[in-house]
Write a protein that holds these residues in place. Structure first.
Motif, PDB file in Angstrom:
ATOM      1  N   LYS A   7       8.517 -17.496  -4.378  1.00 36.22           N
ATOM      2  CA  LYS A   7       7.329 -16.697  -4.095  1.00 36.22           C
ATOM      3  C   LYS A   7       7.439 -16.082  -2.692  1.00 36.22           C
ATOM      4  CE  LYS A   7       4.175 -19.268  -7.077  1.00 36.22           C
ATOM      5  NZ  LYS A   7       2.923 -20.047  -7.161  1.00 36.22           N
ATOM      6  N   PRO A   8       6.918 -14.875  -2.504  1.00 36.32           N
ATOM      7  CA  PRO A   8       7.049 -14.212  -1.204  1.00 36.32           C
ATOM      8  C   PRO A   8       6.166 -14.849  -0.130  1.00 36.32           C
ATOM      9  CG  PRO A   8       5.662 -12.914  -2.651  1.00 36.32           C
ATOM     10  CD  PRO A   8       6.211 -14.031  -3.486  1.00 36.32           C
ATOM     11  N   ARG A   9       6.598 -14.694   1.103  1.00 36.97           N
ATOM     12  CA  ARG A   9       5.766 -15.040   2.252  1.00 36.97           C
ATOM     13  C   ARG A   9       5.244 -13.728   2.833  1.00 36.97           C
ATOM     14  NH1 ARG A   9       9.581 -18.819   5.841  1.00 36.97           N
ATOM     15  NH2 ARG A   9      10.945 -17.008   5.556  1.00 36.97           N
ATOM     16  N   VAL A  10       3.961 -13.699   3.141  1.00 33.85           N
ATOM     17  CA  VAL A  10       3.310 -12.435   3.489  1.00 33.85           C
ATOM     18  C   VAL A  10       2.680 -12.499   4.876  1.00 33.85           C
ATOM     19  CG1 VAL A  10       1.468 -10.814   2.864  1.00 33.85           C
ATOM     20  CG2 VAL A  10       2.834 -11.894   1.071  1.00 33.85           C
ATOM     21  N   LEU A  11       2.916 -11.451   5.663  1.00 31.01           N
ATOM     22  CA  LEU A  11       2.184 -11.215   6.905  1.00 31.01           C
ATOM     23  C   LEU A  11       1.352  -9.958   6.694  1.00 31.01           C
ATOM     24  CD1 LEU A  11       4.701 -11.729   9.879  1.00 31.01           C
ATOM     25  CD2 LEU A  11       2.978 -13.312   9.009  1.00 31.01           C
ATOM     26  N   ILE A  12       0.084 -10.014   7.013  1.00 27.78           N
ATOM     27  CA  ILE A  12      -0.788  -8.858   6.850  1.00 27.78           C
ATOM     28  C   ILE A  12      -1.598  -8.641   8.123  1.00 27.78           C
ATOM     29  CG2 ILE A  12      -2.579 -10.272   5.722  1.00 27.78           C
ATOM     30  CD1 ILE A  12      -3.258  -7.695   4.085  1.00 27.78           C
ATOM     31  N   MET A  48      11.603 -13.744  -0.253  1.00 25.86           N
ATOM     32  CA  MET A  48      11.170 -12.406   0.123  1.00 25.86           C
ATOM     33  C   MET A  48      10.091 -12.527   1.187  1.00 25.86           C
ATOM     34  SD  MET A  48       9.228  -9.529  -2.195  1.00 25.86           S
ATOM     35  CE  MET A  48      10.645  -8.900  -3.046  1.00 25.86           C
ATOM     36  N   ASP A  49      10.268 -11.828   2.306  1.00 22.04           N
ATOM     37  CA  ASP A  49       9.249 -11.787   3.354  1.00 22.04           C
ATOM     38  C   ASP A  49       8.668 -10.377   3.381  1.00 22.04           C
ATOM     39  OD1 ASP A  49       9.763 -14.402   4.024  1.00 22.04           O
ATOM     40  OD2 ASP A  49      11.240 -13.890   5.550  1.00 22.04           O
ATOM     41  N   VAL A  50       7.344 -10.299   3.360  1.00 20.55           N
ATOM     42  CA  VAL A  50       6.656  -9.016   3.196  1.00 20.55           C
ATOM     43  C   VAL A  50       5.666  -8.813   4.330  1.00 20.55           C
ATOM     44  CG1 VAL A  50       5.221  -7.616   1.655  1.00 20.55           C
ATOM     45  CG2 VAL A  50       6.850  -9.259   0.690  1.00 20.55           C
ATOM     46  N   ALA A  51       5.666  -7.603   4.910  1.00 22.24           N
ATOM     47  CA  ALA A  51       4.667  -7.208   5.909  1.00 22.24           C
ATOM     48  C   ALA A  51       3.793  -6.121   5.307  1.00 22.24           C
ATOM     49  CB  ALA A  51       5.357  -6.691   7.180  1.00 22.24           C
ATOM     50  N   ILE A  52       2.477  -6.255   5.491  1.00 18.73           N
ATOM     51  CA  ILE A  52       1.533  -5.302   4.901  1.00 18.73           C
ATOM     52  C   ILE A  52       0.596  -4.772   5.977  1.00 18.73           C
ATOM     53  CG2 ILE A  52      -0.284  -4.956   3.184  1.00 18.73           C
ATOM     54  CD1 ILE A  52       0.862  -7.344   1.661  1.00 18.73           C
ATOM     55  N   ASP A  53       0.443  -3.452   6.002  1.00 14.30           N
ATOM     56  CA  ASP A  53      -0.583  -2.812   6.831  1.00 14.30           C
ATOM     57  C   ASP A  53      -1.640  -2.286   5.877  1.00 14.30           C
ATOM     58  OD1 ASP A  53      -2.129  -1.491   8.660  1.00 14.30           O
ATOM     59  OD2 ASP A  53      -0.686   0.100   9.080  1.00 14.30           O
ATOM     60  N   LEU A  54      -2.730  -3.032   5.746  1.00 10.96           N
ATOM     61  CA  LEU A  54      -3.814  -2.670   4.835  1.00 10.96           C
ATOM     62  C   LEU A  54      -4.878  -1.933   5.642  1.00 10.96           C
ATOM     63  CD1 LEU A  54      -5.006  -2.932   1.956  1.00 10.96           C
ATOM     64  CD2 LEU A  54      -6.011  -5.108   2.678  1.00 10.96           C
ATOM     65  N   GLY A  55      -4.757  -0.609   5.690  1.00 10.30           N
ATOM     66  CA  GLY A  55      -5.625   0.182   6.547  1.00 10.30           C
ATOM     67  C   GLY A  55      -6.692   0.931   5.776  1.00 10.30           C
ATOM     68  N   THR A  56      -7.668   1.445   6.513  1.00  3.52           N
ATOM     69  CA  THR A  56      -8.750   2.215   5.901  1.00  3.52           C
ATOM     70  C   THR A  56      -8.231   3.481   5.243  1.00  3.52           C
ATOM     71  OG1 THR A  56     -10.264   1.401   7.608  1.00  3.52           O
ATOM     72  CG2 THR A  56     -10.984   3.294   6.334  1.00  3.52           C
ATOM     73  N   SER A  57      -7.292   4.153   5.885  1.00  2.00           N
ATOM     74  CA  SER A  57      -6.796   5.419   5.351  1.00  2.00           C
ATOM     75  C   SER A  57      -5.516   5.275   4.544  1.00  2.00           C
ATOM     76  CB  SER A  57      -6.560   6.414   6.483  1.00  2.00           C
ATOM     77  OG  SER A  57      -5.518   5.963   7.345  1.00  2.00           O
ATOM     78  N   LYS A  58      -4.661   4.310   4.905  1.00  2.57           N
ATOM     79  CA  LYS A  58      -3.412   4.156   4.164  1.00  2.57           C
ATOM     80  C   LYS A  58      -2.994   2.697   4.115  1.00  2.57           C
ATOM     81  CE  LYS A  58      -0.041   4.572   7.896  1.00  2.57           C
ATOM     82  NZ  LYS A  58       1.168   5.237   8.415  1.00  2.57           N
ATOM     83  N   THR A  59      -2.193   2.389   3.098  1.00  2.00           N
ATOM     84  CA  THR A  59      -1.618   1.056   2.950  1.00  2.00           C
ATOM     85  C   THR A  59      -0.103   1.202   2.948  1.00  2.00           C
ATOM     86  OG1 THR A  59      -3.498   0.200   1.688  1.00  2.00           O
ATOM     87  CG2 THR A  59      -1.401  -0.949   1.425  1.00  2.00           C
ATOM     88  N   ALA A  60       0.562   0.352   3.726  1.00  2.00           N
ATOM     89  CA  ALA A  60       2.021   0.409   3.815  1.00  2.00           C
ATOM     90  C   ALA A  60       2.574  -0.994   3.617  1.00  2.00           C
ATOM     91  CB  ALA A  60       2.461   0.968   5.168  1.00  2.00           C
ATOM     92  N   VAL A  61       3.726  -1.064   2.956  1.00  2.00           N
ATOM     93  CA  VAL A  61       4.368  -2.341   2.664  1.00  2.00           C
ATOM     94  C   VAL A  61       5.825  -2.285   3.113  1.00  2.00           C
ATOM     95  CG1 VAL A  61       5.027  -3.984   0.862  1.00  2.00           C
ATOM     96  CG2 VAL A  61       2.853  -2.747   0.684  1.00  2.00           C
ATOM     97  N   PHE A  62       6.228  -3.311   3.830  1.00  2.00           N
ATOM     98  CA  PHE A  62       7.606  -3.436   4.326  1.00  2.00           C
ATOM     99  C   PHE A  62       8.173  -4.739   3.780  1.00  2.00           C
ATOM    100  CE2 PHE A  62      10.712  -5.152   7.259  1.00  2.00           C
ATOM    101  CZ  PHE A  62      11.451  -4.060   7.703  1.00  2.00           C
ATOM    102  N   ILE A  63       9.365  -4.668   3.177  1.00  2.00           N
ATOM    103  CA  ILE A  63      10.043  -5.866   2.684  1.00  2.00           C
ATOM    104  C   ILE A  63      11.286  -6.094   3.534  1.00  2.00           C
ATOM    105  CG2 ILE A  63      11.252  -6.939   0.741  1.00  2.00           C
ATOM    106  CD1 ILE A  63       9.453  -5.388  -1.135  1.00  2.00           C
TER     107      ILE A  63
END
Length: 338
Positions: free
Chosen positions: A105-110, A12-27
């Motif tokens: 285990k997933p690989r994560v880009l943030i 599983m490859d996961v992209a995360i946008d961990l922002g001040t106002s919102k958090t978004a997750v893309f798989i």
């Protein structure tokens, strides 16, 4: 078919946008699986914190909590402010999106701001450890936003991206896949919201909630227009504490948000002044690309264009550009992770 199924279940490859106002997750292979406000509500028993709500649910109860319950935004200024609360929020997101259900285990880009310190970068890595990933890589948000805005960052020409988020504004010049120069300021959409809340309280004697102000911003905050629109604002009277309404002119609001908007303009000016002369011609030809949710303020692009004489365009779906770019980078995840 069975081989493909096993391969899909094994990674599983996961992209995360961990922002001040919102958090978004893309798989990868599934698309956007989570996109909600970066807010968490929890009960603190002194020795343990119990999650009550995150995202939209937590945002709705903010300000209405009983004793012993706290609702917080764990990120401020584009970086992690409360590490434990951030980990709690991410752990619940991982549970909801079922990250970890695969055999491998997933690989994560943030994404993270380019200008953060080493300490702030380590906090991001620590927070993402809740995903129990096989590897984690941080990508610079302005680069990801540029890719999300359909810019070919590998070209040997300069592209200027101004990423205006809730907590931070970063202006960068990109060439040959890297950042040539950058300027940043911990000012963004949140500072504009705070300015409006203060204005309504001090000049209109009206207590207005953050949610109400966020809803008013797209219609009321014309940062460069000449029209004098009038809007009805609902809130609580400062003196009587009874529900009241006030008529507010857009020209008055422009004065109220002058501070944070001017700070953003100054940051762009510094960027242009410090860009190597050999790249300046490219900027005149290609202009400035605005990304981030706060890039959608009315006529902000017109104000920047008027201030510097450089063409400005707003990226399509500017608020989602960072996650879109980070998700595109999943295709090169083996290179990024080395």
């Amino acid at each position: 078919m069975l081989t493909t199924m096993i391969r899909n279940l094994s990674s599983m490859d996961v992209a995360i946008d961990l922002g001040t106002s919102k958090t978004a997750v893309f798989i990868k292979g599934e698309g956007l699986v989570y996109e909600e406000p970066s807010v968490i509500s929890f009960r603190d028993n002194g020795y343990r914190k119990t999650i009550l709500a995150i995202g939209h649910e937590a945002f709705k109860i903010k300000g209405k909590e009983p004793v012993g319950v706290a609702t917080v935004r764990p990120l401020q200024g584009g970086v992690i402010d409360q590490l434990e609360a951030t980990k709690l929020m991410l752990r619940e997101i991982a549970r909801r999106t079922r990250i970890g259900r695969f055999l491998k285990k997933p690989r994560v880009l943030i994404g993270a701001p380019f200008s953060i310190s080493d300490v702030e970068r380590r906090a991001v890595m620590d927070a993402v450890s809740v995903f129990d990933s096989s590897s984690v890589a941080i990508v610079e948000e302005p680069l990801a936003a540029a890719i999300g805005a359909d810019i070919d960052i590998s070209e040997s020409v300069a592209n200027m991206v101004v990423d205006i988020g809730s907590g931070i504004t970063e202006a960068v010049v990109i060439s040959l896949g890297g950042i040539v120069h950058s300027e940043s300021i911990r000012v963004g959409g949140d500072a504009i919201t705070d300015s409006l809340v203060s204005y309504f309280r001090n000049h209109c004697n009206l207590i207005v909630g953050e949610r109400t102000v966020e809803g008013l911003k797209p219609r009321l905050c014309d940062v460069f227009g000449q029209a004098e629109d009038i809007l009805i604002v609902k809130g609580i009277d400062v003196n009587s504490y009874l529900p009241q309404t006030r008529k507010v002119r857009s020209c008055e609001v422009r004065e109220a948000i002058l501070g944070p908007v001017s700070a953003i303009i100054r940051t762009i000016r510094l960027m242009l002044e410090n860009t190597p002369p050999i790249l300046s011609g490219d900027l005149i030809d290609r202009g400035i690309i605005l990304t981030g949710g706060s890039a959608l303020l009315q006529n902000l692009g017109g104000l920047i264009e008027h201030s510097f004489g450089v063409p400005v365009r707003i990226a399509k779906d500017s608020a989602g550009a960072t996650l879109r770019g980070t998700s595109c980078m999943l295709d090169a995840i083996n290179v990024i992770h080395g």
